[in-house]
Design a protein around this motif. Sequence first.
Motif, short mmCIF file in Angstrom:
data_model
loop_
_atom_site.label_atom_id
_atom_site.label_comp_id
_atom_site.label_asym_id
_atom_site.label_seq_id
_atom_site.Cartn_x
_atom_site.Cartn_y
_atom_site.Cartn_z
N ASN A 45 -0.96 -5.18 -0.58
CA ASN A 45 -0.87 -4.06 -0.28
C ASN A 45 0.27 -3.16 -0.15
OD1 ASN A 45 -3.71 -3.89 -0.84
ND2 ASN A 45 -4.70 -4.21 1.36
N LEU A 46 1.01 -2.95 1.11
CA LEU A 46 2.06 -2.62 1.14
C LEU A 46 3.05 -2.80 -0.03
CD1 LEU A 46 2.66 -3.58 4.39
CD2 LEU A 46 2.85 -1.19 3.84
N THR A 47 3.67 -4.00 -0.62
CA THR A 47 5.05 -4.25 -1.52
C THR A 47 4.26 -4.06 -2.90
OG1 THR A 47 4.04 -6.33 -1.45
CG2 THR A 47 5.35 -5.29 0.38
N GLN A 48 3.00 -3.77 -3.50
CA GLN A 48 2.66 -3.36 -4.69
C GLN A 48 3.42 -4.67 -5.63
OE1 GLN A 48 4.32 0.46 -6.61
NE2 GLN A 48 3.43 0.09 -7.94
N ASN A 49 2.30 -5.76 -4.82
CA ASN A 49 2.82 -6.94 -5.43
C ASN A 49 4.49 -7.47 -5.29
OD1 ASN A 49 -0.11 -8.07 -5.30
ND2 ASN A 49 -0.47 -6.73 -7.21
N LYS A 50 5.41 -7.14 -5.35
CA LYS A 50 6.69 -7.27 -5.26
C LYS A 50 7.21 -7.61 -4.27
CE LYS A 50 7.76 -4.66 -9.01
NZ LYS A 50 7.39 -4.59 -10.39
N PRO A 51 8.58 -8.25 -4.53
CA PRO A 51 8.91 -8.77 -2.78
C PRO A 51 8.58 -7.95 -1.57
CG PRO A 51 10.58 -9.67 -4.81
CD PRO A 51 9.30 -8.74 -5.61
N ALA A 52 9.07 -8.56 -0.66
CA ALA A 52 9.31 -7.39 0.96
C ALA A 52 10.55 -8.16 1.42
CB ALA A 52 8.52 -8.09 1.45
N LEU A 77 -1.62 4.19 5.06
CA LEU A 77 -1.94 3.09 4.41
C LEU A 77 -2.90 2.90 3.08
CD1 LEU A 77 -1.62 0.18 7.57
CD2 LEU A 77 0.26 1.12 5.56
N GLU A 78 -4.21 3.38 3.51
CA GLU A 78 -4.41 3.45 2.72
C GLU A 78 -4.34 5.24 1.38
OE1 GLU A 78 -9.41 5.77 2.86
OE2 GLU A 78 -8.70 5.33 4.45
N ALA A 79 -3.56 6.10 2.10
CA ALA A 79 -2.35 6.80 0.50
C ALA A 79 -1.63 5.71 0.04
CB ALA A 79 -1.73 7.97 1.70
N ILE A 80 -1.07 5.26 0.47
CA ILE A 80 -0.52 3.74 -0.19
C ILE A 80 -1.55 3.03 -1.48
CG2 ILE A 80 0.94 2.17 -0.53
CD1 ILE A 80 2.30 2.41 2.27
N GLU A 81 -1.99 2.32 -0.57
CA GLU A 81 -2.94 1.91 -1.80
C GLU A 81 -3.68 2.77 -2.28
OE1 GLU A 81 -6.07 -1.45 -0.26
OE2 GLU A 81 -5.24 -0.60 1.44
N ASN A 82 -4.32 3.76 -2.25
CA ASN A 82 -4.95 4.85 -3.48
C ASN A 82 -3.93 5.40 -4.31
OD1 ASN A 82 -7.11 4.84 -1.96
ND2 ASN A 82 -7.33 6.85 -0.72
N ALA A 83 -2.75 6.00 -4.46
CA ALA A 83 -1.29 5.85 -5.29
C ALA A 83 -1.18 5.32 -5.85
CB ALA A 83 -0.15 6.38 -4.16
N GLU A 84 -1.03 3.74 -5.05
CA GLU A 84 -1.06 2.52 -6.52
C GLU A 84 -2.01 2.74 -6.97
OE1 GLU A 84 0.80 0.09 -3.73
OE2 GLU A 84 2.28 1.16 -3.53
N GLU A 85 -3.21 2.74 -7.18
CA GLU A 85 -4.32 1.88 -7.43
C GLU A 85 -4.60 3.06 -8.36
OE1 GLU A 85 -8.75 1.37 -7.34
OE2 GLU A 85 -7.86 2.58 -5.53
N ILE A 86 -4.69 4.32 -8.76
CA ILE A 86 -4.45 5.21 -9.43
C ILE A 86 -3.39 5.46 -10.21
CG2 ILE A 86 -3.47 7.10 -8.46
CD1 ILE A 86 -6.48 7.89 -10.40
N PHE A 87 -2.31 4.94 -9.53
CA PHE A 87 -0.95 4.54 -11.13
C PHE A 87 -1.17 3.88 -11.98
CE2 PHE A 87 3.20 3.38 -12.04
CZ PHE A 87 3.51 4.18 -12.56
N GLU A 88 -1.40 2.66 -11.95
CA GLU A 88 -1.54 1.69 -12.40
C GLU A 88 -2.82 1.61 -13.40
OE1 GLU A 88 0.16 -1.52 -12.41
OE2 GLU A 88 1.40 -0.65 -10.48
N ILE A 89 -3.84 2.38 -12.63
CA ILE A 89 -5.01 2.98 -14.04
C ILE A 89 -5.07 3.49 -14.90
CG2 ILE A 89 -6.74 3.84 -14.16
CD1 ILE A 89 -8.13 3.15 -11.14
N THR A 90 -3.57 4.63 -14.56
CA THR A 90 -3.75 5.85 -15.31
C THR A 90 -1.98 5.43 -16.82
OG1 THR A 90 -4.21 7.56 -14.01
CG2 THR A 90 -3.13 8.19 -16.11
N TYR A 91 -0.77 4.27 -15.82
CA TYR A 91 -0.22 3.79 -16.78
C TYR A 91 -0.29 2.54 -16.97
CZ TYR A 91 1.23 8.59 -15.96
OH TYR A 91 1.11 10.20 -16.01
#
Length: 398
Positions: A55-62, A384-398
């Motif tokens: 959730n924090l790293t958008q499945n990228k390395p930390a 943290l919820e805002a981060i999740e929401n942003a990344e979810e809508i970004f992934e869906i739309t693009y």
Amino acid sequence: MENIMVGRQPILDKKENLFAYELLFRSPKNNEIFDGEKATAEVIMNSLESIGLPNLTQNKPAFINFNTKMIKNKIFDILSSDSIYIEILETVEVDEEILSICKELKSQGFKIVLDDFEFKESLIELVKIADIIKIDFLNTTKKVRKETLYLIKSKYNKDVKFLAEKIENYSHLKEAKKFDYDYYQGFYFTKPDIISGRKVEPFKQSYVNILEELNKEYPDFRQIENYIKQDLSMSYSLLRLVNSAAYGYDINSIRQGIVLLGVDKLKKWSLLYSFKSLNSKKPDILLITSLTRAYFAESLKQHLDIDEDLFILGMFSLINAYLDRDLKDVLPLISMKSKFKDALISKEGKLGEVIKIIEIYEKSNWQDLNKYSLDKKAVSNDYLEAIENAEEIFEITY
């Protein structure tokens, strides 16, 4: 868990695509700043147990900071080498034990990162096994940076990658590109690159028309449908969003999608789409940051007792970075409440506080939160919820 305060800073690759996040922790409790050992332990435990690393790293390395005690205590034994980069702080004194542990880490598949690097004889053996070296662009001279790159590449480690950190302006980025740095990190990527004489690109008229119609008391959905149909990519984006698993619909018409989404979700989608279309050369992390700001601003109204729709305030707080112009030049082009425009420019009043709090979270300046009467744990959870929401809508739309 008490007051989870994890910050993150994006790290971009040469093409300015998101490569990783550096995770940062501070405690706002009694204005306390934890020492490196406790801070790193908190980052790890909060990330793995409470928040969730993906959730924090958008499945990228930390990238996670390690000081001497953390390395010698081998706290990394609980981590996966697939997702964690061991960032060794500049305060670590390299002795035989540290070097032996770092070699062990390498054999386990971990990547070794040297933070705030300044060349010293004592670091040579560590340099030889390092995967990434971070060069601070604020606290070093151009001459020193150039000499450091040449020395390491030519004499000690030709395969090491270099990360330009604290990139704060265009000249920093230009230098990093010239000397072929592999990665970039810094607040420049959420700031405008202002070039004299550049034309201010306005929103396409269709986007303006949609937003204006949605802001009416009784929007005309038939008219909104016509505007969307004029743009093939916009039509595709809407159908993709509505048909996604997040919404669970299965439709084939623009009008049905408009009705199902409703005014609020349509506003958010149209803002997202219009921002993405403004400047295709901007890195995706800028759009994700804008979306995170929008969702976080929306949640802050309950904490600051503000009776306004703050999504648009958060979203447009980075419009200058998209158009590469000063906010004072950009905002007159936009249909928005004057008090929102004033707050974006002055950062004063309650609406201005929203922008200031957002920036505190982005820069992990937790001690500045003490200026506000907030439930820090609740606000942090909202971030943290805002981060999740942003990344979810970004992934869906693009």
